[in-house]
Design an enzyme around this catalytic site. Structure first.
Site: not given
Ligand code: ASP
Length: 330
Positions: A198, A226, A228-229, A249-250, A252
């Site tokens: 991300t 789905r 995410g965050d 990022t991470g 989510g």
């Molecule tokens: N946070 C993002 C998600 O969960 C993924 C990412 O940060 O790479 O969609």
């Protein structure tokens, strides 16, 4: 005579500007930070050429955002410019380089927030938008809503005169291979770089305004619509001139459950923590305790930057008007 000298000394002390006072004509601090995802990113997992390519695109995005700030532009324009470059790069999991869903398509999420007004815009699950960050910004500026999803968001894009791109614009061989692997169950292969990926940016402009932006393709092999965050204000993105601007990022789901970005802002606002302490508490504390992987970039009103992650690496960069310019990966 002695009395006169003492008097002059007192006057001089009283009139002297405090040490931290800005010298006449000195411009206020400007500052920007970016990320290109966090995860299993180790030195051994990347060739020198790959590392060079990542550093180059991170540098281009960082400098593009910084140039906007330096020429007096707004933090909103700066974060938009930086994120757009990362979305156009095939290396990151956003825009062009977005990961594939279980069904083999690319569904993109993005959000942006203005710390001055607390206005925000976001899109989720769009499949034909070249730069989702631009659409998130249009949602903020030209609609009465904060979050638009799927086909409706694309209908809005068309109404706003935005061109849609075909799905194959987002095809990259590397992401396709990642999907194939994920489908066979090898989801967390340690050799996988950019499994996350991300992108995001946060900035402080000359007017003292903060802004944050985040854009993503989500997670490889995601299903059932789905989300995410990243497009969730408060989870993956937040900006408030009273505290800070954050992009995350991470994994989510964990950032949603901890309302991670807003939590950092709240720790500063209500518990008086410094930016770095607040970011650390959330990333190394709350998130980690429940199994959340990832990191955040954040900037406060004084231009301080925090680049905090609990994974092996996070693609990141920071630049400010005090002369700092750094790109980091591990
Ligand atoms: N946070 C993002 C998600 O969960 C993924 C990412 O940060 O790479 O969609």
């Amino acid at each position: 005579m002695l009395r006169d000298t003492a008097f002059l000394l007192v006057v001089a002390i009283l009139l002297a500007p405090p040490e931290h006072a800005m010298a006449a004509g000195e411009a206020p601090m400007i500052s920007i930070a970016i990320h290109g995802g966090a995860g299993v990113i180790t030195r051994g997992s990347m060739t020198r050429d790959e590392e060079e390519a990542y550093r180059k695109d991170l540098g281009r995005a960082l400098d593009a955002g910084y140039d906007v700030l330096e020429s007096g532009g707004s933090s909103l324009d700066a974060v938009t410019a930086a994120v757009r470059i990362l979305e156009d790069s095939p290396l990151f999991n956003a825009g062009r380089g977005a990961v594939f869903s279980h069904e083999g398509i690319n569904e993109l999420d993005a959000s942006i927030m203005d710390g001055r007004t607390l206005e925000a815009g976001a899109v989720a699950g769009v499949t034909h938008i070249r730069n989702p960050i631009d659409l998130a910004r249009l949602v903020m500026e030209r609609s009465q809503h904060v979050l638009l999803a799927g086909e409706g968001a694309e209908e809005f894009a068309l109404e706003q005169g935005m061109e849609l791109v075909p799905q194959n614009y987002f095809f990259t061989e590397r992401r396709w291979q990642q999907l194939e692997k994920a489908r066979t169950g090898d989801r967390y292969s340690a050799a996988e770089i950019g499994y996350y990926g991300t992108v995001g940016a946060v900035a402080l402009d000359r007017q003292g305004n903060l802004a944050a932006a985040t854009s993503t393709g989500g997670m490889t092999n995601k299903r059932w619509g789905r989300i995410g965050d990243s497009p969730i204000i408060g989870a993956g993105t937040y900006a408030d001139n009273d505290s800070c601007a954050i992009s995350a990022t991470g994994s989510g789901e964990f950032f949603i459950r901890t309302v991670a970005a807003h939590e950092i802002s709240a720790l500063m606002k209500y518990r008086g923590l410094a930016l770095g302490e607040a970011a650390r508490e959330v990333v190394q504390g709350r998130l980690k305790r429940i199994g959340g992987d990832g990191g955040v970039i954040a900037v406060d009103r004084a231009g301080n930057v925090a680049l905090e992650f609990n994974t092996e690496g996070m693609f990141r960069g920071a630049r400010d008007s005090k002369g700092r310019r750094e790109i980091g990966i591990y």
